[in-house]
Design a protein around this motif. Structure first.
Motif, PDB file in Angstrom:
ATOM      1  N   UNK A  34       0.807  -1.213   0.000  1.00  0.00           N
ATOM      2  CA  UNK A  34       0.000   0.000   0.000  1.00  0.00           C
ATOM      3  C   UNK A  34       0.837   1.257   0.000  1.00  0.00           C
ATOM      4  N   UNK A  35       0.168   2.367  -0.269  1.00  0.00           N
ATOM      5  CA  UNK A  35       0.835   3.653  -0.268  1.00  0.00           C
ATOM      6  C   UNK A  35      -0.164   4.765  -0.038  1.00  0.00           C
ATOM      7  N   UNK A  36       0.348   5.864   0.515  1.00  0.00           N
ATOM      8  CA  UNK A  36      -0.491   7.035   0.743  1.00  0.00           C
ATOM      9  C   UNK A  36       0.369   8.279   0.645  1.00  0.00           C
ATOM     10  N   UNK A  37      -0.176   9.285  -0.013  1.00  0.00           N
ATOM     11  CA  UNK A  37       0.478  10.578  -0.082  1.00  0.00           C
ATOM     12  C   UNK A  37      -0.493  11.678   0.294  1.00  0.00           C
ATOM     13  N   UNK A  38      -0.010  12.642   1.063  1.00  0.00           N
ATOM     14  CA  UNK A  38      -0.830  13.773   1.461  1.00  0.00           C
ATOM     15  C   UNK A  38      -0.414  14.994   0.665  1.00  0.00           C
ATOM     16  N   UNK A  39      -1.400  15.679   0.116  1.00  0.00           N
ATOM     17  CA  UNK A  39      -1.187  16.896  -0.645  1.00  0.00           C
ATOM     18  C   UNK A  39      -2.100  17.986  -0.087  1.00  0.00           C
ATOM     19  N   UNK A  40      -1.954  19.195  -0.547  1.00  0.00           N
ATOM     20  CA  UNK A  40      -2.753  20.308  -0.009  1.00  0.00           C
ATOM     21  C   UNK A  40      -4.244  20.138  -0.234  1.00  0.00           C
ATOM     22  N   UNK A  41      -4.641  19.520  -1.324  1.00  0.00           N
ATOM     23  CA  UNK A  41      -6.074  19.436  -1.629  1.00  0.00           C
ATOM     24  C   UNK A  41      -6.587  18.010  -1.824  1.00  0.00           C
ATOM     25  N   UNK A  42      -5.714  17.017  -1.748  1.00  0.00           N
ATOM     26  CA  UNK A  42      -6.160  15.642  -1.953  1.00  0.00           C
ATOM     27  C   UNK A  42      -5.255  14.644  -1.231  1.00  0.00           C
ATOM     28  N   UNK A  43      -5.753  13.404  -1.160  1.00  0.00           N
ATOM     29  CA  UNK A  43      -5.005  12.274  -0.603  1.00  0.00           C
ATOM     30  C   UNK A  43      -4.853  11.243  -1.701  1.00  0.00           C
ATOM     31  N   UNK A  44      -3.652  10.714  -1.845  1.00  0.00           N
ATOM     32  CA  UNK A  44      -3.363   9.638  -2.793  1.00  0.00           C
ATOM     33  C   UNK A  44      -3.426   8.322  -2.019  1.00  0.00           C
ATOM     34  N   UNK A  45      -4.251   7.397  -2.500  1.00  0.00           N
ATOM     35  CA  UNK A  45      -4.350   6.043  -1.951  1.00  0.00           C
ATOM     36  C   UNK A  45      -3.833   5.084  -3.017  1.00  0.00           C
ATOM     37  N   UNK A  46      -2.976   4.133  -2.650  1.00  0.00           N
ATOM     38  CA  UNK A  46      -2.640   3.102  -3.632  1.00  0.00           C
ATOM     39  C   UNK A  46      -2.502   1.739  -2.982  1.00  0.00           C
ATOM     40  N   UNK A  47      -2.634   0.734  -3.835  1.00  0.00           N
ATOM     41  CA  UNK A  47      -2.605  -0.666  -3.399  1.00  0.00           C
ATOM     42  C   UNK A  47      -1.386  -1.375  -3.983  1.00  0.00           C
ATOM     43  N   UNK A  48      -0.238  -0.737  -3.866  1.00  0.00           N
ATOM     44  CA  UNK A  48       0.979  -1.322  -4.433  1.00  0.00           C
ATOM     45  C   UNK A  48       1.294  -2.669  -3.793  1.00  0.00           C
ATOM     46  N   UNK A  49       1.923  -3.493  -4.597  1.00  0.00           N
ATOM     47  CA  UNK A  49       2.339  -4.819  -4.144  1.00  0.00           C
ATOM     48  C   UNK A  49       3.555  -4.683  -3.238  1.00  0.00           C
ATOM     49  N   UNK A  50       3.868  -5.756  -2.542  1.00  0.00           N
ATOM     50  CA  UNK A  50       5.069  -5.803  -1.724  1.00  0.00           C
ATOM     51  C   UNK A  50       4.757  -5.998  -0.261  1.00  0.00           C
ATOM     52  N   UNK A  51       5.812  -6.045   0.508  1.00  0.00           N
ATOM     53  CA  UNK A  51       5.696  -6.217   1.950  1.00  0.00           C
ATOM     54  C   UNK A  51       6.459  -5.084   2.624  1.00  0.00           C
ATOM     55  N   UNK A  52       6.361  -5.040   3.919  1.00  0.00           N
ATOM     56  CA  UNK A  52       7.048  -4.000   4.663  1.00  0.00           C
ATOM     57  C   UNK A  52       6.145  -2.808   4.914  1.00  0.00           C
ATOM     58  N   UNK A  53       6.777  -1.729   5.337  1.00  0.00           N
ATOM     59  CA  UNK A  53       6.039  -0.519   5.681  1.00  0.00           C
ATOM     60  C   UNK A  53       5.341   0.071   4.460  1.00  0.00           C
ATOM     61  N   UNK A  54       4.152   0.586   4.684  1.00  0.00           N
ATOM     62  CA  UNK A  54       3.409   1.258   3.633  1.00  0.00           C
ATOM     63  C   UNK A  54       4.226   2.445   3.129  1.00  0.00           C
ATOM     64  N   UNK A  55       4.243   2.646   1.823  1.00  0.00           N
ATOM     65  CA  UNK A  55       4.890   3.832   1.262  1.00  0.00           C
ATOM     66  C   UNK A  55       4.092   5.056   1.708  1.00  0.00           C
ATOM     67  N   UNK A  56       4.791   6.082   2.133  1.00  0.00           N
ATOM     68  CA  UNK A  56       4.107   7.279   2.606  1.00  0.00           C
ATOM     69  C   UNK A  56       4.937   8.509   2.275  1.00  0.00           C
ATOM     70  N   UNK A  57       4.240   9.570   1.864  1.00  0.00           N
ATOM     71  CA  UNK A  57       4.903  10.853   1.635  1.00  0.00           C
ATOM     72  C   UNK A  57       3.927  11.972   1.953  1.00  0.00           C
ATOM     73  N   UNK A  58       4.487  13.121   2.334  1.00  0.00           N
ATOM     74  CA  UNK A  58       3.708  14.293   2.707  1.00  0.00           C
ATOM     75  C   UNK A  58       4.194  15.471   1.857  1.00  0.00           C
ATOM     76  N   UNK A  59       3.372  15.892   0.917  1.00  0.00           N
ATOM     77  CA  UNK A  59       3.733  16.969   0.004  1.00  0.00           C
ATOM     78  C   UNK A  59       2.946  18.248   0.287  1.00  0.00           C
ATOM     79  N   UNK A  60       2.461  18.389   1.517  1.00  0.00           N
ATOM     80  CA  UNK A  60       1.702  19.602   1.858  1.00  0.00           C
ATOM     81  C   UNK A  60       2.608  20.794   1.996  1.00  0.00           C
TER      82      UNK A  60
END
Length: 144
Positions: A118-144
Motif C-alpha cells: 500500500x501507499x499514501x500521499x498527502x497533498x494540499x487538496x487531496x489524498x493519494x491512496x494506492x494498493x501497491x504490491x510488496x511487503x514492509x512498511x506502507x509507502x508514505x509521503x507528505x507533500x503539503x
C-alpha cells in the motif's frame, strides 16, 4: 481499453475510474478491481462520499501530469487521488493531523489485511491512496 459506464462497486463508478484523457479510457484488470474493492471498504468505514480526482491513467496521460513518475501506480489502475472534504479546511491544525492519521492508519490496515504494501500521499487538496504490491512498511509521503 474502452469507454465505460456503470459502477464497479457500490460507490465507485467506472467513469470516475477512467483516465481523464480525451478518450476516457479504462483498463479493467484484476488489480484495478482489487483496489476498487479495498477503496470501497475504506469508503464504507469513512461513511461519506469521496470525490475522485484521478484513478487510472494511460502512460501517455500520466507523463503529462505534474509531479507524476513513470512508474506511477495510476498506470496500473491501483492508485486513486481523492479530494479532501470541505470540512477538512475548516479544522484546526491539530484536528487536521488527527483526521489524516486516522485515514492513514485505516488504509494501512486494509492493505496489510489484503497482503499489500500500500501507499499514501498527502497533498494540499487531496489524498493519494494506492494498493501497491510488496511487503514492509506502507509507502508514505507528505507533500503539503
Amino acid at each position: 481499453m474502452m469507454n465505460v459506464t456503470g459502477n464497479l462497486t457500490k460507490n465507485f463508478g467506472l467513469r470516475e475510474m477512467a483516465c481523464n484523457d480525451p478518450g476516457n479510457t479504462l483498463a479493467i484488470t484484476p488489480a484495478l478491481v482489487d483496489h476498487a474493492q479495498r477503496l470501497q471498504r475504506f469508503r464504507d468505514w469513512y461513511g461519506k462520499p469521496m470525490q475522485v480526482n484521478s484513478w487510472y491513467r494511460t502512460p501517455e496521460w500520466n507523463a503529462k501530469q505534474a509531479g507524476s513518475t513513470k512508474d506511477s501506480q495510476h498506470i496500473l489502475g491501483v492508485a486513486t487521488d481523492v479530494a479532501l472534504p470541505d470540512e477538512f479546511f475548516k479544522m484546526d491544525p491539530k484536528r487536521k493531523e488527527e483526521f489524516l492519521q486516522n485515514i492513514k492508519a485505516k488504509w494501512q490496515l486494509l492493505c496489510q489485511t489484503d497482503g499489500k504494501r500500500g501507499g499514501m500521499g498527502w497533498y494540499n487538496s487531496f489524498i493519494h491512496f494506492d494498493s501497491r504490491e510488496g511487503t514492509g512498511m506502507m509507502a508514505f509521503w507528505d507533500e503539503r
